[in-house]
Design a protein around this motif. Structure first.
Motif, mmCIF file in Angstrom:
data_model
loop_
_atom_site.group_PDB
_atom_site.id
_atom_site.type_symbol
_atom_site.label_atom_id
_atom_site.label_comp_id
_atom_site.label_asym_id
_atom_site.label_seq_id
_atom_site.Cartn_x
_atom_site.Cartn_y
_atom_site.Cartn_z
ATOM 1 N N LEU B 271 24.699 5.079 -12.930
ATOM 2 C CA LEU B 271 24.897 6.010 -14.040
ATOM 3 C C LEU B 271 26.069 5.583 -14.907
ATOM 4 O O LEU B 271 26.027 5.673 -16.125
ATOM 5 C CB LEU B 271 25.164 7.423 -13.501
ATOM 6 N N GLY B 272 27.126 5.137 -14.287
ATOM 7 C CA GLY B 272 28.307 4.704 -15.034
ATOM 8 C C GLY B 272 29.071 3.682 -14.225
ATOM 9 O O GLY B 272 28.723 3.397 -13.074
ATOM 10 N N ASP B 273 30.145 3.177 -14.804
ATOM 11 C CA ASP B 273 30.930 2.151 -14.117
ATOM 12 C C ASP B 273 32.031 2.803 -13.274
ATOM 13 O O ASP B 273 32.235 4.022 -13.335
ATOM 14 C CB ASP B 273 31.479 1.146 -15.134
ATOM 15 N N PRO B 274 32.739 2.025 -12.455
ATOM 16 C CA PRO B 274 33.787 2.596 -11.603
ATOM 17 C C PRO B 274 34.872 3.326 -12.396
ATOM 18 O O PRO B 274 35.373 4.364 -11.947
ATOM 19 C CB PRO B 274 34.358 1.370 -10.888
ATOM 20 N N LEU B 275 35.203 2.825 -13.589
ATOM 21 C CA LEU B 275 36.239 3.501 -14.375
ATOM 22 C C LEU B 275 35.778 4.908 -14.760
ATOM 23 O O LEU B 275 36.568 5.857 -14.738
ATOM 24 C CB LEU B 275 36.592 2.679 -15.621
ATOM 25 N N SER B 276 34.487 5.046 -15.069
ATOM 26 C CA SER B 276 33.984 6.385 -15.397
ATOM 27 C C SER B 276 34.049 7.289 -14.172
ATOM 28 O O SER B 276 34.288 8.495 -14.277
ATOM 29 C CB SER B 276 32.552 6.301 -15.946
ATOM 30 N N GLY B 277 33.872 6.692 -12.980
ATOM 31 C CA GLY B 277 34.037 7.466 -11.740
ATOM 32 C C GLY B 277 35.478 7.907 -11.565
ATOM 33 O O GLY B 277 35.757 9.050 -11.162
ATOM 34 N N ALA B 278 36.421 7.010 -11.888
ATOM 35 C CA ALA B 278 37.843 7.356 -11.772
ATOM 36 C C ALA B 278 38.198 8.463 -12.755
ATOM 37 O O ALA B 278 38.999 9.358 -12.443
ATOM 38 C CB ALA B 278 38.712 6.110 -12.002
ATOM 39 N N VAL B 279 37.595 8.422 -13.948
ATOM 40 C CA VAL B 279 37.841 9.473 -14.938
ATOM 41 C C VAL B 279 37.349 10.818 -14.391
ATOM 42 O O VAL B 279 38.067 11.827 -14.446
ATOM 43 C CB VAL B 279 37.152 9.143 -16.282
ATOM 44 N N GLN B 280 36.144 10.834 -13.823
ATOM 45 C CA GLN B 280 35.621 12.079 -13.238
ATOM 46 C C GLN B 280 36.564 12.636 -12.181
ATOM 47 O O GLN B 280 36.863 13.835 -12.142
ATOM 48 C CB GLN B 280 34.259 11.827 -12.568
#
Lengths: 300, 300
Positions: B271-280
């Motif tokens: 769905l998204g990259d690891p950075l987007s996971g960190a943002v979440q």
């Protein structure tokens, strides 16, 4: 002309020295920590000097005479780079000559005869002499070589133990014993690897053979892979008509009994150890008049 | 309450930062060199700060405000030791929370859903979430883990090239190309290994796939072993009813097309990259009022 020569066997885990006299007799021996040329060069020269001084002391030769005595050095890792000049400049000997540790091991094991040696200790390397021509294989170090060495099979054990602990491979008594050593913490294994040297990995090798004797499947798998690597290399090194194969190093006996029949058939005990080979080569280099017996220990 | 949060994806080869506002929008991004927690810790904090400052600049936020902003850090190698406290003390953020890089990758790839991710870059690691329960495997580093990673297959390539050059295995076009890179000197390969870091070994990974496409047998052998390692681990990680498998990292595409059919059948784009996971995870930790869309980039 010099009255004595010094011979050095500098391996990955210890540095041994011998002093021989004009008659070719070894009159003193000494030993010190590692002299792997991969290490810091001042640590290497320290080990070599300390072992040499110990040998001179044992021979009751005034240690201040070291600067008048030539030395023949067989060093692990010598195939790497041109550090010889720097090292020679740091050493106190009147003349310094170098050989790969495989060359002194070959001379020690086979004298001037033909054959193949496999050095299976903390590292691994192979040397063959056929019709006087010498060629080597392996000895490229822990990172990209040294197949079947104590360090490499120790590393394989840690790898497979982590896989077992992650539930990817079956847990075995050997893997459990390794985890117990690390307080059952995978992180402790990884922290160990942050500073572990080949000899540290190699310290796990004996466990592998101990657990193999009890039927541990992980141990059996690691040893089978290692014996496969040795066999593959021996098949490339053993030449037509080769009648002598010597295994040297701390794992020689363990692997010797597991070799393929074609290799076991030519397996022989080495004539002498690498230090005796270094003595032979030191006498030949610096006291060519001294006739040396194949074991390097006595004048004929 | 803070107006912004910082999210960090600190991998083995680069450190990426994002700044998100109270609405959950990413308003700035930055990037800098490696932030592997295995490295010197001052180099890590430098990379994290530099990437964060770049992200603040891009967002036109006064960089002096960094000490008032909390950060959520996903870092490679975090499973090693308790260096978090030391690192947190070195960093300027108002609050600092840590997660393994696998956790931010999982969140980025799957959002809050169940599934399995395999991170196949310079290193390798696996994370599964089943019925909300997270478990991981691998990620133990280059020395005793990271099977199938770019670093590990690069090291295998150098190992097998040296075996070919020694005449123990057949020389192939790939091995020739590697030797050409080292001026056809085996010693140059060994010298490379004296200081090579995982990313240096990983730089050889692309060659393996390039030569595999031309039918090189050494390349095919290395890839087959790597795919075997991935398959073995996926068989342990993929749970009953698992419907999503995401491969991440630089080698994701190469390996994806080579997976076993049972794994290819559940392969999905992340769905998204690891950075987007960190943002979440940063928004959830520090701005719990902000409702965040699964990709972490927008407010619902």
């Amino acid at each position: 002309m010099t009255d004595y020569v010094i011979a050095i066997d500098g391996g990955g885990t210890s540095c041994r020295a011998a002093v021989a006299d004009r008659a070719g007799r070894v009159v003193g021996r000494g030993m010190r920590g590692a002299a792997n040329i991969f290490s810091r060069s001042d640590a290497i020269s320290e080990s070599i000097v300390a072992a040499s001084l110990a040998a001179l002391e044992q021979a009751a030769i005034d240690v201040s005479r070291i600067s008048g005595i030539p030395a023949f050095l067989g060093l692990a890792g010598l195939n790497v780079g041109m550090r010889q000049e720097q090292l020679a400049a740091e050493l106190p000997f009147s003349d310094t000559r170098f050989a790969h540790d495989g060359i002194i091991a070959l001379q020690g094991a086979l004298g001037d005869g033909d054959g193949v040696i496999a050095i299976l200790g903390t590292g691994s390397a192979y040397v063959a002499r056929a019709a006087g021509e010498v060629r080597s294989a392996g000895g490229w170090g822990f990172a990209v070589g040294d197949q079947a060495s104590g360090a490499v099979i120790g590393r394989m054990l840690l790898q497979q133990t982590l896989l077992a602990r992650d539930g990817i491979r079956p847990m075995t008594p050997l893997a459990s014993a390794v985890m117990t050593r690390f307080g059952d913490e995978q992180q402790a294994v990884v922290e160990f690897t942050q500073s572990a040297k080949p000899a540290d990995y190699g310290s796990f090798a004996p466990m592998i053979f101990t657990f193999d004797a009890k039927g541990d499947p992980m141990a059996a798998g690691i040893i089978a892979e290692a014996v496969g690597d040795i066999t593959e290399t021996l098949d490339a090194m053993v030449f037509e008509g080769c009648e002598r194969l010597c295994l040297l190093g701390g794992l020689a006996e363990k692997y010797g009994e597991r070799l393929a029949p074609r290799h076991r058939a030519i397996l022989r005990a080495p004539l002498g150890d690498p230090l005796s080979g270094a003595v032979q080569l030191a006498l030949r280099a610096f006291l060519p008049a001294a006739a040396v017996a194949p074991d390097g220990m006595e004048r004929r």
